[in-house]
Design a protein around this motif. Structure first.
Motif, PDB file in Angstrom:
ATOM      1  N   VAL A  98      -4.881  11.203   4.656  1.00 52.81           N
ATOM      2  CA  VAL A  98      -5.014   9.640   5.017  1.00 52.81           C
ATOM      3  C   VAL A  98      -4.938   8.823   3.533  1.00 52.81           C
ATOM      4  CG1 VAL A  98      -6.574   7.808   5.941  1.00 52.81           C
ATOM      5  CG2 VAL A  98      -6.490  10.052   6.995  1.00 52.81           C
ATOM      6  N   ASN A  99      -4.276   7.711   3.522  1.00 50.00           N
ATOM      7  CA  ASN A  99      -4.365   6.977   2.385  1.00 50.00           C
ATOM      8  C   ASN A  99      -4.845   5.594   2.748  1.00 50.00           C
ATOM      9  OD1 ASN A  99      -3.953   4.901  -0.013  1.00 50.00           O
ATOM     10  ND2 ASN A  99      -1.964   6.292  -0.457  1.00 50.00           N
ATOM     11  N   PRO A 100      -6.088   5.263   2.419  1.00 46.92           N
ATOM     12  CA  PRO A 100      -7.018   4.009   3.026  1.00 46.92           C
ATOM     13  C   PRO A 100      -6.021   2.629   2.890  1.00 46.92           C
ATOM     14  CG  PRO A 100      -8.012   4.786   1.057  1.00 46.92           C
ATOM     15  CD  PRO A 100      -6.903   5.795   1.505  1.00 46.92           C
TER      16      PRO A 100
ATOM     17  N   LEU B 112      -1.620  -2.296  -3.810  1.00 47.25           N
ATOM     18  CA  LEU B 112      -3.048  -1.266  -3.662  1.00 47.25           C
ATOM     19  C   LEU B 112      -2.720   0.172  -3.760  1.00 47.25           C
ATOM     20  CD1 LEU B 112      -4.512  -3.087  -0.583  1.00 47.25           C
ATOM     21  CD2 LEU B 112      -4.626  -3.615  -2.870  1.00 47.25           C
ATOM     22  N   GLY B 113      -3.262   0.862  -4.091  1.00 43.10           N
ATOM     23  CA  GLY B 113      -3.222   2.483  -4.248  1.00 43.10           C
ATOM     24  C   GLY B 113      -4.345   3.169  -4.149  1.00 43.10           C
ATOM     25  N   LEU B 114      -4.495   4.291  -3.514  1.00 41.86           N
ATOM     26  CA  LEU B 114      -5.725   5.032  -3.665  1.00 41.86           C
ATOM     27  C   LEU B 114      -5.938   5.954  -5.069  1.00 41.86           C
ATOM     28  CD1 LEU B 114      -7.792   6.921  -2.222  1.00 41.86           C
ATOM     29  CD2 LEU B 114      -6.192   8.645  -1.501  1.00 41.86           C
ATOM     30  N   CYS B 115      -7.280   5.833  -5.454  1.00 46.94           N
ATOM     31  CA  CYS B 115      -7.812   6.598  -6.497  1.00 46.94           C
ATOM     32  C   CYS B 115      -8.490   7.770  -5.988  1.00 46.94           C
ATOM     33  CB  CYS B 115      -8.433   5.641  -7.612  1.00 46.94           C
ATOM     34  SG  CYS B 115      -9.135   6.974  -8.755  1.00 46.94           S
TER      35      CYS B 115
ATOM     36  N   GLY C  22       0.900  -1.358  -0.049  1.00 44.50           N
ATOM     37  CA  GLY C  22       0.041   0.045  -0.113  1.00 44.50           C
ATOM     38  C   GLY C  22       0.927   1.226  -0.071  1.00 44.50           C
ATOM     39  N   PHE C  23       0.214   2.405  -0.045  1.00 48.15           N
ATOM     40  CA  PHE C  23       1.022   3.687  -0.009  1.00 48.15           C
ATOM     41  C   PHE C  23       0.536   4.476   1.318  1.00 48.15           C
ATOM     42  CE2 PHE C  23       1.329   2.709  -4.350  1.00 48.15           C
ATOM     43  CZ  PHE C  23       2.601   2.778  -4.858  1.00 48.15           C
ATOM     44  N   GLY C  24       1.435   5.419   1.550  1.00 44.57           N
ATOM     45  CA  GLY C  24       1.066   6.372   2.735  1.00 44.57           C
ATOM     46  C   GLY C  24       0.496   7.638   2.073  1.00 44.57           C
ATOM     47  N   PRO C  25       0.208   8.675   2.879  1.00 43.36           N
ATOM     48  CA  PRO C  25      -0.580   9.823   2.357  1.00 43.36           C
ATOM     49  C   PRO C  25       0.219  10.723   1.265  1.00 43.36           C
ATOM     50  CG  PRO C  25      -0.462   9.743   4.755  1.00 43.36           C
ATOM     51  CD  PRO C  25       0.462   8.729   4.397  1.00 43.36           C
ATOM     52  N   PHE C  26      -0.444  11.420   0.574  1.00 41.51           N
ATOM     53  CA  PHE C  26       0.333  12.021  -0.594  1.00 41.51           C
ATOM     54  C   PHE C  26      -0.592  13.443  -0.984  1.00 41.51           C
ATOM     55  CE2 PHE C  26      -2.386  10.830  -4.488  1.00 41.51           C
ATOM     56  CZ  PHE C  26      -2.791   9.868  -3.852  1.00 41.51           C
ATOM     57  N   GLY C  27      -0.076  14.377  -1.640  1.00 38.96           N
ATOM     58  CA  GLY C  27      -0.778  15.507  -2.090  1.00 38.96           C
ATOM     59  C   GLY C  27      -1.806  15.963  -1.034  1.00 38.96           C
TER      60      GLY C  27
ATOM     61  N   LEU D 263      -1.100   8.435 -14.273  1.00 41.80           N
ATOM     62  CA  LEU D 263       0.153   8.723 -14.757  1.00 41.80           C
ATOM     63  C   LEU D 263       1.059   9.193 -13.616  1.00 41.80           C
ATOM     64  CD1 LEU D 263      -1.059  11.000 -17.837  1.00 41.80           C
ATOM     65  CD2 LEU D 263      -0.011   8.600 -17.697  1.00 41.80           C
ATOM     66  N   PHE D 264       0.794   8.785 -12.404  1.00 50.11           N
ATOM     67  CA  PHE D 264       1.527   9.060 -11.142  1.00 50.11           C
ATOM     68  C   PHE D 264       2.215   7.978 -10.610  1.00 50.11           C
ATOM     69  CE2 PHE D 264       1.098  11.019  -6.756  1.00 50.11           C
ATOM     70  CZ  PHE D 264       1.913  12.189  -6.933  1.00 50.11           C
ATOM     71  N   ILE D 265       2.557   8.012  -9.376  1.00 48.52           N
ATOM     72  CA  ILE D 265       3.248   7.001  -8.812  1.00 48.52           C
ATOM     73  C   ILE D 265       2.750   5.586  -8.717  1.00 48.52           C
ATOM     74  CG2 ILE D 265       4.666   6.434  -6.414  1.00 48.52           C
ATOM     75  CD1 ILE D 265       5.586   8.934  -7.808  1.00 48.52           C
ATOM     76  N   CYS D 266       1.496   5.372  -8.734  1.00 47.59           N
ATOM     77  CA  CYS D 266       1.011   4.020  -8.981  1.00 47.59           C
ATOM     78  C   CYS D 266       1.259   3.518 -10.226  1.00 47.59           C
ATOM     79  CB  CYS D 266      -0.618   4.245  -8.611  1.00 47.59           C
ATOM     80  SG  CYS D 266      -1.138   4.251  -6.953  1.00 47.59           S
ATOM     81  N   ASN D 267       0.851   4.317 -11.339  1.00 45.35           N
ATOM     82  CA  ASN D 267       1.554   3.721 -12.484  1.00 45.35           C
ATOM     83  C   ASN D 267       2.923   3.391 -12.590  1.00 45.35           C
ATOM     84  OD1 ASN D 267       0.904   3.335 -15.532  1.00 45.35           O
ATOM     85  ND2 ASN D 267       2.394   4.934 -15.832  1.00 45.35           N
TER      86      ASN D 267
ATOM     87  N   THR E 266       6.804   4.200  -0.051  1.00 44.63           N
ATOM     88  CA  THR E 266       6.778   5.766  -0.134  1.00 44.63           C
ATOM     89  C   THR E 266       6.380   6.194  -1.626  1.00 44.63           C
ATOM     90  OG1 THR E 266       8.943   5.488  -0.799  1.00 44.63           O
ATOM     91  CG2 THR E 266       8.726   6.044   1.497  1.00 44.63           C
ATOM     92  N   VAL E 267       5.713   7.362  -1.642  1.00 44.06           N
ATOM     93  CA  VAL E 267       5.098   7.938  -2.673  1.00 44.06           C
ATOM     94  C   VAL E 267       6.015   8.805  -3.404  1.00 44.06           C
ATOM     95  CG1 VAL E 267       3.044   9.150  -3.773  1.00 44.06           C
ATOM     96  CG2 VAL E 267       2.794   7.790  -1.554  1.00 44.06           C
ATOM     97  N   ASP E 268       7.069   8.181  -3.935  1.00 44.87           N
ATOM     98  CA  ASP E 268       8.020   8.617  -4.742  1.00 44.87           C
ATOM     99  C   ASP E 268       8.918   7.790  -5.752  1.00 44.87           C
ATOM    100  OD1 ASP E 268       9.564   7.317  -2.885  1.00 44.87           O
ATOM    101  OD2 ASP E 268      10.167   9.041  -1.742  1.00 44.87           O
TER     102      ASP E 268
ATOM    103  N   LEU F  26      -4.632  -2.774  -7.695  1.00 46.18           N
ATOM    104  CA  LEU F  26      -6.106  -2.474  -7.398  1.00 46.18           C
ATOM    105  C   LEU F  26      -5.753  -1.251  -6.926  1.00 46.18           C
ATOM    106  CD1 LEU F  26      -8.975  -3.414  -6.615  1.00 46.18           C
ATOM    107  CD2 LEU F  26      -8.008  -4.061  -4.275  1.00 46.18           C
ATOM    108  N   HIS F  27      -6.708  -0.330  -7.528  1.00 48.68           N
ATOM    109  CA  HIS F  27      -6.940   1.224  -7.181  1.00 48.68           C
ATOM    110  C   HIS F  27      -8.130   1.271  -6.615  1.00 48.68           C
ATOM    111  CE1 HIS F  27      -4.320   4.043  -9.638  1.00 48.68           C
ATOM    112  NE2 HIS F  27      -3.844   3.980  -8.546  1.00 48.68           N
ATOM    113  N   LEU F  28      -8.097   1.591  -5.226  1.00 52.71           N
ATOM    114  CA  LEU F  28      -9.249   1.793  -4.387  1.00 52.71           C
ATOM    115  C   LEU F  28      -9.626   3.298  -4.238  1.00 52.71           C
ATOM    116  CD1 LEU F  28      -8.315  -0.664  -1.387  1.00 52.71           C
ATOM    117  CD2 LEU F  28     -10.179  -1.070  -3.160  1.00 52.71           C
TER     118      LEU F  28
END
Ligand code: PCA
Length: 202
Positions: A17-19, A76-79, A8-13, A144-148, A52-54, A170-172
Protein backbone atom coordinates in the motif's frame (compact mmCIF):
# COMPACT_ATOMS: atom_id res chain seq x y z
CA UNK A 1 -9.42 30.33 -9.75
CA UNK A 2 -5.91 29.01 -8.92
CA UNK A 3 -5.24 25.46 -10.06
CA UNK A 4 -2.84 23.14 -8.33
CA UNK A 5 -1.52 19.70 -9.21
CA UNK A 6 -1.31 17.10 -6.45
CA UNK A 7 0.40 13.79 -7.25
CA UNK A 8 0.92 10.53 -5.38
CA UNK A 9 2.34 7.11 -6.24
CA UNK A 10 1.04 3.56 -6.29
CA UNK A 11 2.58 0.57 -4.42
CA UNK A 12 6.20 -0.42 -5.11
CA UNK A 13 8.83 -2.83 -3.78
CA UNK A 14 7.56 -4.55 -0.62
CA UNK A 15 5.05 -1.75 0.08
CA UNK A 16 1.69 -3.27 -0.83
CA UNK A 17 0.00 0.00 0.00
CA UNK A 18 1.27 3.45 -0.76
CA UNK A 19 -0.55 5.87 1.57
CA UNK A 20 -0.01 8.73 -0.88
CA UNK A 21 -2.36 7.04 -3.35
CA UNK A 22 -5.33 7.12 -0.96
CA UNK A 23 -4.48 10.61 0.30
CA UNK A 24 -4.46 12.02 -3.22
CA UNK A 25 -7.55 10.10 -4.34
CA UNK A 26 -9.66 11.21 -1.39
CA UNK A 27 -8.42 14.81 -1.45
CA UNK A 28 -11.21 17.26 -2.41
CA UNK A 29 -11.12 18.69 -5.94
CA UNK A 30 -12.03 22.12 -4.65
CA UNK A 31 -10.68 23.59 -1.42
CA UNK A 32 -10.86 26.95 0.31
CA UNK A 33 -7.39 28.37 1.01
CA UNK A 34 -6.59 31.22 3.40
CA UNK A 35 -3.50 33.39 3.06
CA UNK A 36 -1.28 32.18 5.92
CA UNK A 37 0.84 35.35 5.72
CA UNK A 38 -1.89 37.99 5.77
CA UNK A 39 -5.30 38.82 4.39
CA UNK A 40 -7.11 37.07 1.57
CA UNK A 41 -8.56 33.73 0.66
CA UNK A 42 -9.52 31.82 -2.45
CA UNK A 43 -11.14 28.68 -3.72
CA UNK A 44 -8.53 26.48 -5.34
CA UNK A 45 -9.11 23.67 -7.80
CA UNK A 46 -7.01 20.56 -7.31
CA UNK A 47 -6.02 18.27 -10.16
CA UNK A 48 -5.05 14.86 -8.81
CA UNK A 49 -2.83 12.29 -10.45
CA UNK A 50 -1.34 8.96 -9.40
CA UNK A 51 2.05 8.46 -11.00
CA UNK A 52 3.52 5.07 -11.88
CA UNK A 53 6.67 4.10 -9.95
CA UNK A 54 8.95 4.02 -12.98
CA UNK A 55 10.69 6.30 -15.44
CA UNK A 56 7.43 7.12 -17.24
CA UNK A 57 5.80 8.20 -13.97
CA UNK A 58 8.80 10.33 -13.08
CA UNK A 59 8.48 12.22 -16.37
CA UNK A 60 4.73 12.62 -16.53
CA UNK A 61 4.55 16.12 -15.02
CA UNK A 62 7.62 17.32 -16.92
CA UNK A 63 5.99 16.19 -20.17
CA UNK A 64 2.68 17.88 -19.32
CA UNK A 65 4.55 21.14 -18.69
CA UNK A 66 5.33 21.23 -22.44
CA UNK A 67 1.70 22.16 -23.03
CA UNK A 68 0.18 23.45 -19.79
CA UNK A 69 0.84 25.01 -16.38
CA UNK A 70 -0.49 25.04 -12.83
CA UNK A 71 -0.23 27.62 -10.04
CA UNK A 72 1.53 25.13 -7.76
CA UNK A 73 2.77 21.55 -7.98
CA UNK A 74 2.95 19.30 -4.94
CA UNK A 75 4.31 15.76 -5.26
CA UNK A 76 3.68 13.22 -2.49
CA UNK A 77 5.67 10.02 -1.98
CA UNK A 78 6.08 7.36 0.67
CA UNK A 79 9.25 7.28 2.75
CA UNK A 80 9.17 3.81 4.34
CA UNK A 81 11.97 4.57 6.83
CA UNK A 82 10.61 7.95 7.97
CA UNK A 83 8.64 8.53 11.15
CA UNK A 84 7.98 12.24 10.46
CA UNK A 85 6.88 13.91 7.21
CA UNK A 86 9.68 15.60 5.29
CA UNK A 87 9.45 18.59 3.01
CA UNK A 88 12.14 17.98 0.41
CA UNK A 89 13.90 21.12 -0.76
CA UNK A 90 16.45 19.52 -3.10
CA UNK A 91 16.45 16.94 -5.87
CA UNK A 92 19.78 15.23 -6.37
CA UNK A 93 21.29 14.74 -9.80
CA UNK A 94 21.75 11.11 -8.95
CA UNK A 95 19.97 7.78 -9.16
CA UNK A 96 21.06 4.69 -7.26
CA UNK A 97 18.22 2.22 -6.86
CA UNK A 98 18.38 -0.41 -4.12
CA UNK A 99 15.42 -2.23 -5.69
CA UNK A 100 14.08 -2.29 -9.25
CA UNK A 101 11.22 0.11 -10.01
CA UNK A 102 7.82 -1.18 -11.16
CA UNK A 103 9.05 -1.52 -14.75
CA UNK A 104 11.97 -3.71 -13.64
CA UNK A 105 14.54 -0.97 -14.25
CA UNK A 106 17.35 -0.71 -11.71
CA UNK A 107 19.86 2.06 -12.24
CA UNK A 108 22.95 2.11 -10.04
CA UNK A 109 25.37 4.98 -9.71
CA UNK A 110 23.56 6.96 -12.43
CA UNK A 111 23.17 10.68 -13.11
CA UNK A 112 19.91 12.37 -14.13
CA UNK A 113 21.55 15.15 -16.14
CA UNK A 114 24.84 16.95 -16.42
CA UNK A 115 23.70 20.04 -14.59
CA UNK A 116 23.86 19.10 -10.90
CA UNK A 117 21.39 19.08 -8.01
CA UNK A 118 18.25 21.21 -8.21
CA UNK A 119 16.81 23.29 -5.40
CA UNK A 120 13.13 24.18 -5.08
CA UNK A 121 12.45 27.89 -5.53
CA UNK A 122 9.93 27.78 -2.65
CA UNK A 123 11.19 29.62 0.47
CA UNK A 124 10.21 26.85 2.92
CA UNK A 125 12.65 28.15 5.52
CA UNK A 126 10.58 31.33 5.82
CA UNK A 127 7.40 29.41 6.59
CA UNK A 128 7.98 29.03 10.31
CA UNK A 129 7.22 25.29 10.29
CA UNK A 130 8.63 25.03 13.85
CA UNK A 131 5.32 26.55 14.98
CA UNK A 132 3.08 24.25 12.96
CA UNK A 133 0.75 21.95 14.80
CA UNK A 134 2.00 19.02 12.70
CA UNK A 135 5.56 17.93 13.32
CA UNK A 136 7.39 18.20 9.99
CA UNK A 137 11.03 18.52 8.97
CA UNK A 138 12.91 20.10 6.08
CA UNK A 139 15.07 17.61 4.19
CA UNK A 140 17.84 17.86 1.62
CA UNK A 141 17.66 14.20 0.74
CA UNK A 142 14.77 13.05 -1.44
CA UNK A 143 16.45 9.64 -1.79
CA UNK A 144 17.93 8.09 -4.91
CA UNK A 145 14.84 6.39 -6.29
CA UNK A 146 11.72 7.41 -8.27
CA UNK A 147 10.64 10.20 -5.89
CA UNK A 148 13.95 11.97 -6.34
CA UNK A 149 13.83 11.32 -10.09
CA UNK A 150 10.30 12.76 -10.32
CA UNK A 151 11.18 15.87 -8.31
CA UNK A 152 14.31 16.36 -10.41
CA UNK A 153 12.43 16.02 -13.72
CA UNK A 154 9.69 18.45 -12.66
CA UNK A 155 12.15 21.08 -11.36
CA UNK A 156 14.26 20.63 -14.49
CA UNK A 157 11.22 21.20 -16.73
CA UNK A 158 10.22 24.31 -14.74
CA UNK A 159 13.74 25.67 -15.28
CA UNK A 160 13.70 24.84 -18.99
CA UNK A 161 10.39 26.63 -19.51
CA UNK A 162 11.38 29.41 -17.09
CA UNK A 163 8.12 28.90 -15.23
CA UNK A 164 7.94 30.45 -11.77
CA UNK A 165 5.60 27.74 -10.46
CA UNK A 166 6.12 26.80 -6.80
CA UNK A 167 6.95 23.10 -6.64
CA UNK A 168 7.65 20.86 -3.66
CA UNK A 169 7.97 17.21 -2.77
CA UNK A 170 6.49 15.91 0.48
CA UNK A 171 7.70 12.54 1.73
CA UNK A 172 5.23 10.89 4.11
CA UNK A 173 5.83 8.06 6.59
CA UNK A 174 3.68 4.93 6.42
CA UNK A 175 0.21 5.09 7.96
CA UNK A 176 1.57 3.43 11.17
CA UNK A 177 3.40 6.66 11.92
CA UNK A 178 1.22 9.31 10.32
CA UNK A 179 -2.55 9.44 9.87
CA UNK A 180 -4.36 10.21 6.65
CA UNK A 181 -6.18 13.09 8.37
CA UNK A 182 -2.93 14.74 9.39
CA UNK A 183 -1.52 14.17 5.91
CA UNK A 184 -4.49 15.89 4.34
CA UNK A 185 -4.19 18.78 6.81
CA UNK A 186 -0.48 19.12 6.05
CA UNK A 187 -1.11 19.14 2.29
CA UNK A 188 -3.64 21.96 2.66
CA UNK A 189 -1.24 23.93 4.82
CA UNK A 190 1.58 23.49 2.34
CA UNK A 191 -0.60 24.49 -0.61
CA UNK A 192 -1.66 27.66 1.20
CA UNK A 193 1.98 28.54 1.84
CA UNK A 194 2.91 27.76 -1.77
CA UNK A 195 0.14 29.89 -3.29
CA UNK A 196 0.73 32.96 -1.14
CA UNK A 197 4.09 34.63 -0.58
CA UNK A 198 5.59 35.32 2.85
CA UNK A 199 5.24 39.02 3.65
CA UNK A 200 8.44 40.99 4.09
CA UNK A 201 9.26 41.45 7.74
CA UNK A 202 10.99 44.68 8.76
N1 PCA B 1 8.26 6.47 -2.73
C1 PCA B 1 9.41 6.07 -3.52
C2 PCA B 1 8.91 6.00 -4.93
C3 PCA B 1 7.43 6.04 -4.86
C4 PCA B 1 7.12 6.44 -3.46
O1 PCA B 1 6.00 6.70 -3.02
C5 PCA B 1 10.62 6.98 -3.30
O2 PCA B 1 10.78 7.54 -2.20
O3 PCA B 1 11.41 7.13 -4.21
Amino acid sequence: MPRVLLTGFGPFGNHDVNPTEGIVESFPSLIPIKNPFGKGSSEVSVEKRILTVDEMGSQWVANELDSREWDAILHLGLCGECTRPRIEVRAQDKLDMRIPDNSGRQVNDGRLSESGNLQTPVPVKKWGIEDWEIDVEISNDAGLFICNETYFRTLEALNTHQFAIPCLFLHLPSSDHFSKQDASKLVRQMLAHMLYKPSIQV
